[in-house]
Design an enzyme around this catalytic site. Structure first.
Site, PDB file in Angstrom:
ATOM      1  CE1 TYR A  47      -3.772   2.478   1.168  1.00  0.00           C
ATOM      2  CE2 TYR A  47      -1.922   3.519   2.278  1.00  0.00           C
ATOM      3  CZ  TYR A  47      -3.220   3.560   1.805  1.00  0.00           C
ATOM      4  OH  TYR A  47      -3.973   4.696   1.977  1.00  0.00           O
TER       5      TYR A  47
ATOM      6  CD  GLU B  88      -6.349   4.596  -0.615  1.00  0.00           C
ATOM      7  OE1 GLU B  88      -6.259   4.539   0.621  1.00  0.00           O
ATOM      8  OE2 GLU B  88      -7.444   4.581  -1.228  1.00  0.00           O
TER       9      GLU B  88
END
Length: 390
Positions: free
Chosen positions: A110, A198
């Site tokens: 991530y 993101e």
């Protein structure tokens, strides 16, 4: 402003972010032809395109092992209403799909970049445990979340890239690929006036190559005039109609889940108003800031927008007059209430410039409303009035 995954990937790819080949479609009948053109040796990802996370857990992302699967999943997902933790109970209808080249995943990670308004910097957040359970990682294993603050005056430096790669346990060629990915994302973030990038997940494949599997981007609305190409990516069907209408009238409006409408001047005062409604046991239905230059016309429009929400059981107007005069607001309230044929309880709190004159206008209006002495009194009165109607 938010954009779709496929749009974010296309933008990021121009900055060198590694993405897999994919094509967006609006017709499920085109899915097989698109999948064939992608010529994936292993599988395809069939992905719903909505402005919300949690698609995978809600059936909005499927891995197709054959062209028959591609057709089946495309027909299942396109037109479906997806309900995720970010859509609310009403969900969002899927109006476009992204068919993407598959890959053999070894590790999911991530990475995100966002504006940290408290520190006045760009915050980089990353973890070696990316994927659909990222929220659980943050809750149960916060020590695995790595945070890095980048001073915009200095920018992203090589040591930032090395330190973050090391903290993620990346080595050799993979660490170099990650450093390039981070640098590309930082360049995209600053060049495009983004407020969020993101990547969840970006992956390391079994042949040790990094690819971005999912991407989300948001932009500062106040900077869109510098980026007409990005503004053109706006999908109005993904936005709340009332919020769109408010934008046209220069009103800051966000729909919430409660039943008490709020009309306030100033973002801080609006937040305090919503908080005190919750303290008194009810939920605000919206955030609505009419700003410092509100007119009778804009106040009327604000009432109409609030009342477009069928859940509204009462309205609290909380005005602190500074640049704005309370008597002008009072005239706007009277005019608006009469034009919209207001049938729900209305409580008004006025303080500041020309507050006395404003209260006199309201008192003589003949409207069925209550004038509050202070914010606590206003909250108590509207909550009591709403409870009596339920």
């Amino acid at each position: 402003m938010n954009i779709h995954e496929h749009q974010a990937k296309e933008l990021l790819s121009t900055f060198g972010v590694p993405i897999l080949k994919g094509t967006v479609i609006f017709d499920a009948n085109k899915a097989v032809a698109v999948a064939k053109a992608l010529n994936s040796p292993s599988c395809w990802a069939v992905k719903a395109q909505i402005h919300a996370g949690g698609r995978g857990k809600s059936g909005g992302i499927k891995i197709a092992q054959s062209l028959d699967d591609v057709k089946k999943y495309a027909q299942e997902i396109l037109g479906k209403t997806l309900v995720t933790p970010q859509t609310g109970p009403r969900g969002k209808e899927v109006k476009r799909l992204y068919i993407e080249h598959g890959c053999a995943i070894k590790t999911e990670l991530y990475l995100s970049l966002l504006v940290d308004r408290t520190k006045g910097c760009i915050s980089v957040i990353s973890t070696s445990e990316g994927g659909v359970d990222i929220e659980e990682v943050a809750k149960k294993s916060p020590h695995k979340i790595i945070k890095l603050s980048i001073d915009p005056a200095i920018g992203l430096q090589k040591f930032h890239q090395r330190n973050l790669a090391f903290s993620l346990g990346l080595k050799n060629t993979i660490a170099k690929q990650f450093s390039k990915l981070l640098a590309s994302c930082y360049q995209a973030f600053t060049s495009l006036d983004a407020s969020l990038i993101e990547l969840n997940p970006f992956v390391i494949t079994k042949n040790d190559t990094i690819f971005v599997l999912d991407a989300k981007m948001s932009f500062d609305d106040n900077a869109l005039y510098r980026h007409p190409n990005i503004e053109n990516l706006r999908d109005l069907t993904e936005e709340d109609p009332a919020e769109l209408e408010a934008t046209k009238c220069n009103l800051s409006y966000i729909k919430l889940d409660g039943n008490i409408g709020c009309l306030v001047n100033g973002a801080g005062l609006a937040m305090a108003t919503m908080d005190i409604i919750k303290i008194y046991g009810q939920e605000p239905a919206n955030f609505l800031d009419v700003g410092g230059g509100a007119t009778e016309e804009s106040v009327t429009k604000a009432f109409q927008i609030i009342l477009s929400d069928q859940r509204i059981k009462g309205i609290l107007v909380n005005i602190f007059g500074g640049i704005m005069h309370c008597d002008v607001i009072a005239k706007g309230i009277v005019s608006a209430a009469k034009k919209v044929c207001l049938k729900v309880p209305l409580v008004v709190r006025l303080e500041g410039t020309n507050a006395t004159e404003g209260k006199n206008i309201l008192s003589k209006s003949g409207l069925s409303l209550q004038i509050a002495n202070n914010l606590s009194d206003a909250a108590e009165k509207i909550v009591t009035a709403v409870r009596e109607t339920i």
